[in-house]
Every structure is written in structure tokens, then in C-alpha cells.
Motif scaffolding. Structure first.
Motif, mmCIF file in Angstrom:
data_model
loop_
_atom_site.group_PDB
_atom_site.id
_atom_site.type_symbol
_atom_site.label_atom_id
_atom_site.label_comp_id
_atom_site.label_asym_id
_atom_site.label_seq_id
_atom_site.Cartn_x
_atom_site.Cartn_y
_atom_site.Cartn_z
ATOM 1 N N MET A 1 -61.598 -24.184 60.843
ATOM 2 C CA MET A 1 -62.594 -23.470 60.253
ATOM 3 C C MET A 1 -63.941 -24.566 60.221
ATOM 4 O O MET A 1 -64.112 -25.349 59.937
ATOM 5 C CB MET A 1 -62.387 -23.400 58.327
ATOM 6 C CG MET A 1 -61.927 -22.214 57.794
ATOM 7 S SD MET A 1 -62.468 -22.149 56.006
ATOM 8 C CE MET A 1 -61.025 -21.313 56.082
ATOM 9 N N VAL A 4 -68.942 -27.722 55.707
ATOM 10 C CA VAL A 4 -69.858 -27.518 55.436
ATOM 11 C C VAL A 4 -70.705 -28.817 55.512
ATOM 12 O O VAL A 4 -70.871 -30.086 55.390
ATOM 13 C CB VAL A 4 -69.669 -27.539 53.811
ATOM 14 C CG1 VAL A 4 -70.784 -27.234 53.058
ATOM 15 C CG2 VAL A 4 -68.885 -26.183 53.838
ATOM 16 N N LYS A 25 -64.508 -27.613 56.053
ATOM 17 C CA LYS A 25 -64.783 -26.065 54.565
ATOM 18 C C LYS A 25 -63.618 -26.015 54.644
ATOM 19 O O LYS A 25 -62.448 -25.935 55.360
ATOM 20 C CB LYS A 25 -65.245 -25.097 55.860
ATOM 21 C CG LYS A 25 -65.705 -23.875 54.758
ATOM 22 C CD LYS A 25 -66.624 -22.947 55.579
ATOM 23 C CE LYS A 25 -67.414 -21.335 54.573
ATOM 24 N NZ LYS A 25 -67.922 -21.069 55.460
ATOM 25 N N ASP A 27 -61.002 -23.128 51.959
ATOM 26 C CA ASP A 27 -60.883 -21.607 51.407
ATOM 27 C C ASP A 27 -61.210 -21.624 49.635
ATOM 28 O O ASP A 27 -61.067 -22.682 49.281
ATOM 29 C CB ASP A 27 -59.580 -21.009 51.381
ATOM 30 C CG ASP A 27 -59.884 -19.500 52.073
ATOM 31 O OD1 ASP A 27 -60.433 -19.240 52.328
ATOM 32 O OD2 ASP A 27 -58.843 -18.919 51.454
ATOM 33 N N ARG A 75 -69.742 -20.596 45.057
ATOM 34 C CA ARG A 75 -68.834 -20.698 45.546
ATOM 35 C C ARG A 75 -69.758 -20.610 46.972
ATOM 36 O O ARG A 75 -70.762 -19.633 47.475
ATOM 37 C CB ARG A 75 -68.059 -19.264 45.900
ATOM 38 C CG ARG A 75 -66.684 -19.760 45.189
ATOM 39 C CD ARG A 75 -66.404 -18.266 44.605
ATOM 40 N NE ARG A 75 -65.673 -17.977 46.332
ATOM 41 C CZ ARG A 75 -64.518 -17.268 46.268
ATOM 42 N NH1 ARG A 75 -63.844 -17.186 45.098
ATOM 43 N NH2 ARG A 75 -63.911 -17.060 48.117
ATOM 44 N N ASP A 77 -68.868 -19.734 49.909
ATOM 45 C CA ASP A 77 -68.975 -18.947 50.443
ATOM 46 C C ASP A 77 -69.882 -17.202 50.088
ATOM 47 O O ASP A 77 -70.073 -16.535 50.629
ATOM 48 C CB ASP A 77 -67.480 -17.934 50.727
ATOM 49 C CG ASP A 77 -67.013 -18.021 49.604
ATOM 50 O OD1 ASP A 77 -67.361 -17.443 48.602
ATOM 51 O OD2 ASP A 77 -65.262 -17.488 49.434
ATOM 52 N N THR A 78 -70.693 -17.866 48.979
ATOM 53 C CA THR A 78 -71.546 -16.978 48.697
ATOM 54 C C THR A 78 -72.542 -17.605 49.289
ATOM 55 O O THR A 78 -74.264 -16.644 48.896
ATOM 56 C CB THR A 78 -71.223 -16.433 47.386
ATOM 57 O OG1 THR A 78 -71.979 -18.108 46.790
ATOM 58 C CG2 THR A 78 -70.373 -16.524 46.542
ATOM 59 N N GLU A 81 -74.048 -18.767 55.728
ATOM 60 C CA GLU A 81 -72.787 -18.903 56.366
ATOM 61 C C GLU A 81 -73.471 -20.054 57.534
ATOM 62 O O GLU A 81 -74.830 -19.486 57.250
ATOM 63 C CB GLU A 81 -72.359 -18.347 56.663
ATOM 64 C CG GLU A 81 -71.012 -18.719 56.908
ATOM 65 C CD GLU A 81 -70.242 -17.764 57.588
ATOM 66 O OE1 GLU A 81 -69.428 -16.766 57.469
ATOM 67 O OE2 GLU A 81 -68.890 -18.355 58.659
#
Lengths: 259, 605
Positions: A1, A4, A25, A27, A75, A77-78, A81
């Protein structure tokens, strides 16, 4: 992955700068998880507040990509990206260190609120209907994250207004007490004269950032403004007050804390 | 050393959750000088995490309910290890304490006739929990906070107490603390000190507890000469979130089950019917039909097995997962979607809806939640006198989670919030009584103060040393693996050896940066308490060779009637402090008077 990349504001009252951190990153992670991983590895002295990590205590408020958010409920992932995530402290409050601000303004405002003042408890306890308590319950969902205070433009860019403005968090507190089925204090003059209700020009920024989705403007501030206006200008209410004995205590009386 | 900030008070209360606030309100109401000292901002204490409700036998929903039934449920839930007198006082007084909250502004959900509504919870025979949706803890803390503020109680926020100070006679006379925002020290002189510091759960990897739950109160009490009891009894809440990993452990309220939610395994089966212990068989439904009838009318069927006490449910979930019938991420399914309407779920469980939607992307009105046990609460704690909350140390009182005895070996849901307000008040009264009886201001021993400050600052003096986060991480892994929900002799003995090593290494922790708001240093000062309470838990887990409530031994799977008659008591008889020895001895439980015993005997007939 992928990684960040986070730009975190580091510094204190004397100034500071952004530091860049890159972490792998994972999950389902939220911004606070990444901050914690930075603390545990690269920067053990990176200051941030947090407690429940479940959106219930309102400690971890910060500005994420410029917007007030709870770090524990945002989050990764919101967020867009591949883009750097910027985390800064709340701007309306003085910096203590890094992401931690001095929120004592809010605790000072809390001390100005005249206490709840019910009639004596009847035998068998108070009776209230669900529909009546629900109005106040909406405001009592407030977790005191102070993001509504942070985003409110009356104080966000105008430090000088803090002396005479209690802010959205406390407008909902006043509204809650005004609408409480048992309360006997009248705080309307106080809210208008001392707490700066008139300075709010209902731009709804507070409502937009509320993590509890409290309709601060529609359900608290506007009704409160209406009540205050009614109290002052409604001729029937004025006549009523002249003829009938007031059941609520005045602002002056209410401002005195009961023993 | 420069002049240290100092304050004198009649009563200082350490911890500003429900118990601390309630104690401070009581003492302040007597006109005394009262300070509230807390590690976080006011209103952020762990009490806000309580969701389901506050247990009080008010009889608003089932008129048959009364304190005796609540007392009985509490004792049975605790597997009779509770201090009977605490359980009695708690059951008798909690209705008044709940009503009092209402007079201070709390807005509980209502029955149709306008009384406080009560909901069903595990182990409670009747619907007994006064609540506000699923955010009752927030309501309780905000009500008490607003009351405390209106009384003008002095609050020292983000101020961590590192040690209690004692006088020549061994009585507590104050505390040494530091301000987290500045790192500067502050000392308090006090005629009475109330500990209300909450729990210890941060020493486990998967926990519902926040960073604050490091057992500070347990540790500083023991270092000041108090005794701890039953520290092996740790509650693993059956339903914590299991996925995503970053939120693993976050609480899912028992209210989901109280309001009709059921547990299913990977075969879709309601497995709890297979796990009903003999002790609860007579009052638990045998079939899904019977259980479902009960929700609407408690006389039409017996209780669903999903509402057995927490220890029973947590162990059952653990067994299902071990047997390979778990959910994809190692839990089981908690299903309310198929049992209640979406509107009902959002109304009754708003924060659960929100929590799963935001953190896991799961809509609980449409799909099942994945849940598994999470470290939640410690039943053990500082040994106290039931009526006054007094510890073995003169001047020191303890209330709430930090105190032991009330919940025996397992706490019922809803009995924590009520515990806070019942014993918080009692601690406040007793602390005020003592303060009023003392003519002289306490005088701190400066040598003690200097020693404690040096102790706390030591991590800054080491040029090289271990990262406190690494140590905390190892401790959490160790407690999770070796002193978790299911234990055995070899693992807890190994844990004790490793804890000794960690203690040695903790004496060599180094931190960098300044003292102002430095989380690395703050953690370094939490580690001694975490390691002390973890050692106590592991010792108790080794010596209580039976399974009872929050102590489950796979090598001793049954309750031992003889061990059911003793508390394991821990002390530091020779030398006090982090590096001193901790002893553990079994001591007889207080004997329940015949008239209370009769409540249980009637039932067995």
C-alpha cells in the motif's frame, strides 16, 4: 500500500513551521492513528489532545486540510488520495504547542452561564414528556469539541470580540436552558446584552462543522434570537408582563449563581 | 530548584469523571475549599464513553423492581465476590442519585407518563437503566460538570498527579503534580484526598479505554500504603469493534442487545443458547421464540441469553471464534438490522449508527456489526470502607472504578455510572467530615516533594535510554497475550517475569524535547503506574486458581467455593514506591448478614 504524507504544524506561542512525516498507509486508519504512529516512532514529543478515539469526547479537534475536524473521526481514505494531508491546530485559540491550543476561553464562558434552576422536586419525581425533553437533548449531544467556536468568524479573526461574545457552543447551552421544561431562569437579556447573540449573523459555519450534527443555527440561535426580540419588542408580551406576574427570573437575578 | 506553585485545600479530588465530580460537589456544598485535579480537560474523562445507562431500581417500567432485586442481580453478576455492604448501599441509593441529576439539569429519555424511561441490560432482571439514547455517560458528566462549575469549584485541568504525600503518622496530606501544558510542578496540601482516577485498561492492546486509564490512582494509593483487592478481576466487554484494526476495541454498547440485537456466528446461528451456565438457566429462555417474546413483555418469556452477564457473553464469543465460527475479522456478528426498523435503530442507538458508519463504513440498520471482547473495566481496586469510601490510609478516600469491592468479580452493565454517583457522594461526605475535624493545615515534607519531582523528571536526565512508547507497546502485547480474557498458570507466571524485566527497563526510559505538553514524557510518567497495576493483576491471576467472573483460568475452569470466600489483598509492607515489593494474601470476605442472605435463599427454594 502507498504512503501517507502528512504536514503537521509544529511550534508554540513563539511561532513554528510545518514538518513533513511519511508513514505507510494502513487499512481504515483515521488521522489520529497516523499522528499516534508519528509520536511512537519519529516524534515522541508531538503534542496533540485525544481521549476516547470514538468521536465522543471532543478532545482531538484540529484543522485538517484547513477544515475543523475531529482527528479520530476523519478516515484517511476519505481525503483526496495521493495528496499531502495538512494538520494544523484550531486557529481561533492561542497555541500551547503543536496541535494543542489553549481553549480556556470556552471554560470562562461556561462560568458565565447562570445555573439550571428548577422548581422543587415533587413527590415521585419530575414529570416531563419525551417531546419536550428532545428539544434540549439535541443540544446536550454537544461533545464540546469547540470546532463551532473555532470556525465562527465573529471570533476566528477578531480576538477583540471574545470579551463580549460567548459563541455557538454557548448559544446552544442558553437555548437548551431556555427550552428546558423545568427551568425558571430568564437569560434572554443576558444573552443579548452580555453574550453577543446579536453579533451572530447566521452564516451557519458552526452547523456545518458540528460532528454531532446539531442544527446550531436553525434550532438554537434563530429561535433564541426570536425569543430575545419577542421579549423586547412584542407589545402583547410587553403588556402581558405588565399585567401578569413574570414567572421567570430576570437576567440580573439569573446572573447570580445560586448557592 | 525554583519556587514551586503550591495550593492549600480542605479537600482535593483527583480525577474529574463521574465519581470525582460528584465527590467535589458534595464537599463544596459543605462550604469547604475544594480542588478538582484532572489529567485531561474538564468534561473529557472516561465517563463520557459510558453509553447504555445508569442502573437504578426506580420501578418506572416494571413496578416489581426494588433495591433488593437490584442488590441480588449485582451480587449474582459479581459471582458473590462483591462486598455485600457496597452492593446494598448502591442498590438502595442509586434511585435518589439519578433523580438528583435530573434536578441538576439532566434530560433522560421519558416513559409515556413522563417518568424517567428505563432500558434492559445484561444481568438485570428488570428494565432498570435510566438513559439518554446511547450517550448516557456524556449526559452524566455534563450535568455534574455544569453543577460543579456553577458552584465555583477550582479545577486544575491537564494536571497529572504523580504521587501522594504523607505525614509522619502515615496519613495522606497532599499531592505532587505537574501541569501538562507547561511541565511545571504544582503541590497541593490537603486535609483529605479523594481518588477518582478510573481504570487501568490502557495496559491491554485491545481496549475500550483511553490513554488516561493507566491505573494512576491504584498505584499512588498503594505507594502511599493502601491495599488493593481482586486486581485479577478485569472485565472484557463482549462487544468491542474488531475492524478496521485501528478502531479495534472501541466499545459497542450493550444497549444494542438490550434493545433487541442478537449475536450470531458464521453459520448465522444464535449461539448464546449453547452457553447458558447452570446458575442462570432457570431465568434464561430456551428458544428463540421465548426470548423474542420477552422483549415486549418480561412475563411472557424468560430473558434472551444474549443478556447474560458480560463475563459469560465474552467467554462465549471467545469460544465461538476459537472453534472457527467467527466473522471474517475475528469476531462474531451482532445483528440488530434484521430485528428492528432503521428508524428505531437510529433513534435508540444514534452514536452506534454514527460510529460504525464513519469508522467502519458499516450501516448497522442494514448489516450486522462485527464484534469481539475488549478490555473494558477493572472490578478490583483500592480496598475501601463501604460507608465512607475510606482506604487503609488516613485521609485517603477512593470512589468509582479505582475502588474495589462493589462489583465482585464481574460488573453488570449500568452499575458503573450508578457506582460513581453513589460512592462519589459518600467519599465527598467522608472527606469533608475529616477536613472539618482537622484544625491545622497540613504541612508537606519538602524532602518527599523533591524526591517525587526528581523521580518524575528522571527520564529527561538520561542521554540514552528506551523510548517509552516501545515499552508501552510491549506491555500491551504482553498483557493481551498472557493476562487476557482466558488465562493459565504458565502464561501468567511468564508475564510476571517479563513484567519484572519491563520494570527494570522503565527505570531507564529517556525522553527528549521540553517539558511543555510533551506526550513522550507524559507517557514515561504513566509507565510506573501501568506496570504496578499490571503486576497486581498478573499476581492475582496467578493466585486465584479458579474461574470466576473476570478471572478465567483454562487450567481451573470451575469456580472454587473456598476461593469464593476470599479477596486477594495486595500491599507494599516494606518500602513504598514503584520498585518496592508487592505482597498478595487471601483474606476472608466480609460476612453478609442473615436478612440479606435470605434474599438468595428464598430463590434457591
Amino acid at each position: 500500500m502507498s504512503d501517507v504524507v502528512m504536514h503537521v504544524w509544529r511550534g508554540d506561542a513563539d511561532g513554528g513551521q510545518f514538518e513533513e512525516y511519511t508513514v505507510p498507509k494502513q487499512d481504515g486508519e483515521v488521522v489520529l492513528d497516523v499522528i499516534h504512529r508519528i509520536q511512537a516512532t519519529e516524534a515522541p514529543d508531538l503534542a496533540c489532545r485525544w481521549n476516547c478515539k470514538a468521536g465522543k469526547c471532543g478532545s482531538c479537534s484540529a484543522e485538517i486540510n484547513g477544515k475543523p475536524r475531529l482527528m479520530c473521526m476523519t478516515r484517511i481514505d476519505t481525503l483526496p488520495e495521493g495528496e499531502t494531508i495538512t494538520v494544523t491546530p484550531m486557529r481561533a485559540f492561542p497555541i500551547i504547542r503543536d496541535l494543542v491550543t489553549d481553549v480556556s476561553f470556552n471554560y470562562e464562558q461556561a462560568r458565565k452561564v447562570p445555573a439550571f434552576n428548577p422548581p422543587p422536586r415533587p413527590e415521585g419525581g419530575y414529570r416531563m414528556s419525551q417531546v419536550d425533553v428532545e428539544r434540549g437533548q439535541e443540544f446536550r449531544k454537544c461533545i464540546e469539541c469547540f470546532m463551532c467556536q473555532d470556525v465562527c468568524h465573529v471570533i476566528r479573526d477578531h480576538e477583540e470580540n471574545k470579551a463580549r461574545y460567548s459563541g455557538p457552543r454557548f448559544f446552544i447551552r442558553y437555548a437548551e436552558l431556555e427550552m428546558h421544561p423545568l427551568d425558571t431562569n430568564d437569560r434572554r437579556d443576558l444573552v443579548r446584552e452580555e453574550m453577543g447573540l446579536g453579533m451572530c449573523n447566521i452564516t451557519k459555519c458552526c452547523t456545518e462543522v458540528c460532528p454531532e450534527h446539531i442544527k446550531i443555527t436553525d434550532n438554537a440561535i434563530i429561535p433564541l434570537k426570536e425569543r430575545v426580540v419577542d421579549a423586547d419588542y412584542d407589545p402583547i408580551a410587553w403588556l402581558g408582563r405588565k399585567i401578569l406576574r413574570r414567572t421567570k427570573r430576570t437576567a440580573e437575578q439569573a446572573a447570580v449563581q445560586p448557592d | 530548584m525554583s519556587e514551586i506553585e503550591h495550593h492549600d485545600y480542605d479537600v482535593i479530588v483527583i480525577g474529574a469523571g463521574g465519581a470525582g465530580l460528584r465527590a467535589a460537589i458534595e464537599a463544596k456544598g459543605r462550604g469547604l475549599r475544594v480542588a478538582l485535579v484532572c489529567k485531561s480537560l474538564l468534561g473529557k474523562a472516561h465517563t463520557v464513553m459510558a453509553e447504555g445507562g445508569v442502573a437504578a431500581a426506580m420501578g418506572n417500567v416494571y413496578a416489581e423492581d426494588n433495591w433488593k432485586v437490584h442488590f441480588r442481580d449485582t451480587m449474582r453478576g459479581g459471582k458473590m465476590l462483591n462486598h455485600w455492604r457496597m452492593a446494598q448501599l448502591h442498590a438502595q441509593e442509586s434511585p435518589d442519585r439519578v433523580q438528583e441529576l435530573e434536578a441538576w439539569g439532566a434530560l433522560f429519555d421519558r416513559t409515556k407518563d413522563g417518568k424517567i424511561l428505563q432500558r434492559d441490560f445484561g444481568g438485570h432482571r428488570y428494565a432498570r437503566l435510566a438513559h439518554v439514547g446511547d450517550r448516557t455517560g456524556l449526559e452524566l458528566i455534563r450535568t455534574l460538570q455544569q453543577r460543579a462549575v456553577s458552584m465555583d469549584i477550582d479545577v486544575f485541568m491537564e494536571c497529572k498527579v504523580v504521587r501522594l504525600t504523607t505525614d509522619d503518622d502515615g496519613a495522606v496530606n497532599g499531592a505532587v503534580a505537574y501541569w501538562r501544558p507547561t511541565g511545571e510542578f504544582v503541590t497541593f496540601g490537603a486535609k483529605s484526598v479523594v481518588l477518582a482516577t478510573g481504570g487501568v485498561g490502557k495496559s491491554w492492546k485491545f481496549t475500550s479505554n483511553s490513554w488516561e486509564s493507566t491505573g494512576d490512582g491504584h498505584a499512588i494509593a498503594m505507594w502511599a500504603g493502601a491495599s488493593l483487592i481482586d486486581m485479577e478481576c478485569v472485565q472484557f466487554h463482549p462487544t468491542g469493534m474488531v475492524w478496521p484494526l485501528s478502531v479495534r476495541g472501541i466499545l459497542v454498547t450493550e444497549g444494542v442487545r438490550g434493545d433487541g440485537g442478537v449475536l450470531r456466528n458464521s453459520d448465522g446461528k444464535r449461539f448464546m443458547f449453547e452457553y447458558v451456565a447452570d446458575m442462570f438457566r432457570a431465568e434464561t429462555a430456551e428458544s428463540e421464540d421465548e426470548a423474542d417474546r420477552w422483549y415486549d413483555d418480561h412475563t411472557a418469556g424468560r430473558r434472551p441469553p444474549e443478556l447474560l452477564p458480560r463475563d459469560e457473553v465474552a467467554r462465549s464469543i471467545n469460544s465461538e471464534v476459537k472453534a472457527g465460527r467467527g466473522s471474517p475479522h475475528g469476531g462474531v456478528f451482532l445483528d440488530i438490522a434484521s430485528r428492528r426498523t432503521a428508524d428505531d435503530i437510529r433513534k435508540r442507538l444514534p452514536s452506534m449508527y454514527h460510529q460504525f458508519m464513519e469508522l467502519a463504513g458499516v450501516d448497522i440498520t442494514r448489516e450486522a456489526m462485527e464484534v469481539g471482547p475488549t478490555c473494558h473495566y477493572i472490578m478490583g481496586g483500592v480496598q475501601v470502607d463501604p460507608d465512607t469510601a475510606a482506604t487503609a490510609v488516613p485521609g485517603l478516600y477512593a470512589a468509582g472504578e479505582v475502588a474495589g469491592g462493589m462489583h465482585g468479580s464481574n460488573r453488570l452493565g449500568g452499575n458503573s455510572l450508578s457506582d460513581l454517583i453513589v460512592f462519589g457522594r459518600r467519599a465527598g461526605i467522608a472527606a469533608a467530615d475529616r477536613a472539618e475535624s482537622m484544625a491545622r493545615e497540613p504541612k508537606l515534607n519538602q524532602a518527599q516533594v523533591t524526591e517525587y519531582i526528581d523521580e518524575a523528571l528522571a527520564p529527561f536526565t538520561r542521554d540514552s535510554g528506551e523510548n517509552p512508547y516501545d515499552l508501552q507497546h510491549e506491555l500491551q502485547e504482553l498483557m493481551q497475550a498472557n493476562v487476557g480474557i482466558i488465562r493459565n498458570e504458565a502464561e501468567v507466571v511468564e508475564a510476571l517475569e517479563k513484567l519484572d524485566e519491563l520494570k527494570q527497563r522503565a527505570a531507564n526510559v529517556a525522553v527528549g524535547g521540553g517539558r511543555a505538553y510533551n506526550p513522550g514524557w507524559n507517557l514515561a510518567t504513566d509507565l510506573p503506574s501501568m506496570l504496578t497495576v499490571s503486576t497486581c493483576t498478573a499476581q492475582g491471576a496467578r493466585d486465584r486458581r479458579e474461574s470466576r467472573g473476570g478471572q478465567t483460568r483454562e487450567d481451573f475452569p470451575k469456580a472454587d467455593p473456598e476461593l469464593g470466600k476470599v479477596n486477594f489483598v495486595q500491599r507494599q509492607p516494606s518500602g513504598r514506591g514503584f520498585s518496592s515489593e508487592i505482597t498478595i494474601t487471601p483474606e476472608p470476605l466480609p460476612v453478609m448478614p442473615d436478612e440479606l442472605m435470605a434474599i438468595f435463599e428464598e430463590e434457591s427454594k
